[in-house]
Design a protein around this motif. Structure first.
Motif, short mmCIF file in Angstrom:
data_model
loop_
_atom_site.label_atom_id
_atom_site.label_comp_id
_atom_site.label_asym_id
_atom_site.label_seq_id
_atom_site.Cartn_x
_atom_site.Cartn_y
_atom_site.Cartn_z
N THR A 79 -52.73 84.88 -5.23
CA THR A 79 -52.76 84.37 -6.59
C THR A 79 -51.36 83.93 -7.00
O THR A 79 -50.37 84.31 -6.36
N SER A 80 -51.28 83.14 -8.04
CA SER A 80 -49.98 82.81 -8.62
C SER A 80 -49.37 84.08 -9.19
O SER A 80 -50.06 85.06 -9.47
N THR A 81 -48.06 84.06 -9.39
CA THR A 81 -47.35 85.25 -9.86
C THR A 81 -47.59 85.47 -11.34
O THR A 81 -47.24 84.61 -12.16
N PRO A 82 -48.17 86.62 -11.72
CA PRO A 82 -48.35 86.91 -13.14
C PRO A 82 -46.99 86.94 -13.87
O PRO A 82 -45.98 87.33 -13.30
N LYS A 83 -46.99 86.51 -15.10
CA LYS A 83 -45.81 86.41 -15.98
C LYS A 83 -44.85 85.30 -15.59
O LYS A 83 -44.02 84.92 -16.38
N ASP A 118 -46.26 82.48 -13.91
CA ASP A 118 -47.14 81.32 -13.87
C ASP A 118 -48.43 81.67 -14.61
O ASP A 118 -49.01 82.72 -14.35
N GLY A 132 -51.40 82.96 -12.63
CA GLY A 132 -51.38 84.38 -12.27
C GLY A 132 -51.84 85.26 -13.41
O GLY A 132 -52.54 86.24 -13.21
N ASP A 133 -51.46 84.88 -14.63
CA ASP A 133 -51.91 85.63 -15.81
C ASP A 133 -53.42 85.57 -15.93
O ASP A 133 -54.07 86.58 -16.22
N TYR A 134 -54.00 84.39 -15.71
CA TYR A 134 -55.45 84.23 -15.82
C TYR A 134 -56.17 85.09 -14.78
O TYR A 134 -57.19 85.71 -15.06
N VAL A 135 -55.63 85.12 -13.56
CA VAL A 135 -56.26 85.92 -12.51
C VAL A 135 -56.22 87.40 -12.87
O VAL A 135 -57.21 88.12 -12.70
N TRP A 136 -55.08 87.88 -13.38
CA TRP A 136 -55.01 89.29 -13.75
C TRP A 136 -55.95 89.61 -14.89
O TRP A 136 -56.52 90.71 -14.95
#
Length: 87
Positions: free
Chosen positions: A70-74, A76, A79-83
């Motif tokens: 996933t993209s990196t949360p915070k 990108d 990544g936030d959407y995936v979390w």
């Protein structure tokens, strides 16, 4: 990318998954007002041999043998959407 543009790295066009960064650049005088081009959705992609389908996506996500990326949360919004989906 926001930091790079704010530090005067040249950029002609910024396409972002959120409006926060483009709006900050506009507010700070680094860009014109942002315009929504498209709306996005969370999507999944996989290698061709994974046999991923709409019907088996959730089962594949829950399979402990499947490795997720996933993209990196915070860093990108993707990544936030995936979390948020994981939650």
């Amino acid at each position: 990318l926001l930091d790079r543009i704010e530090n005067r790295e040249p950029a002609d066009i910024l396409v972002s998954a959120n409006m926060e960064h483009p709006q900050k650049l506009a507010d700070d005088g680094f860009a014109t007002q942002p315009v929504v081009l498209v709306r996005n959705r969370l999507c999944a992609t996989a290698l061709p041999n994974s046999n991923l389908t709409t019907e088996n996506l959730l089962d594949r996500l829950m399979d402990p043998r499947v490795r997720l990326g996933t993209s990196t949360p915070k860093a990108d919004p993707g990544g936030d959407y995936v979390w948020m989906m994981f939650a």
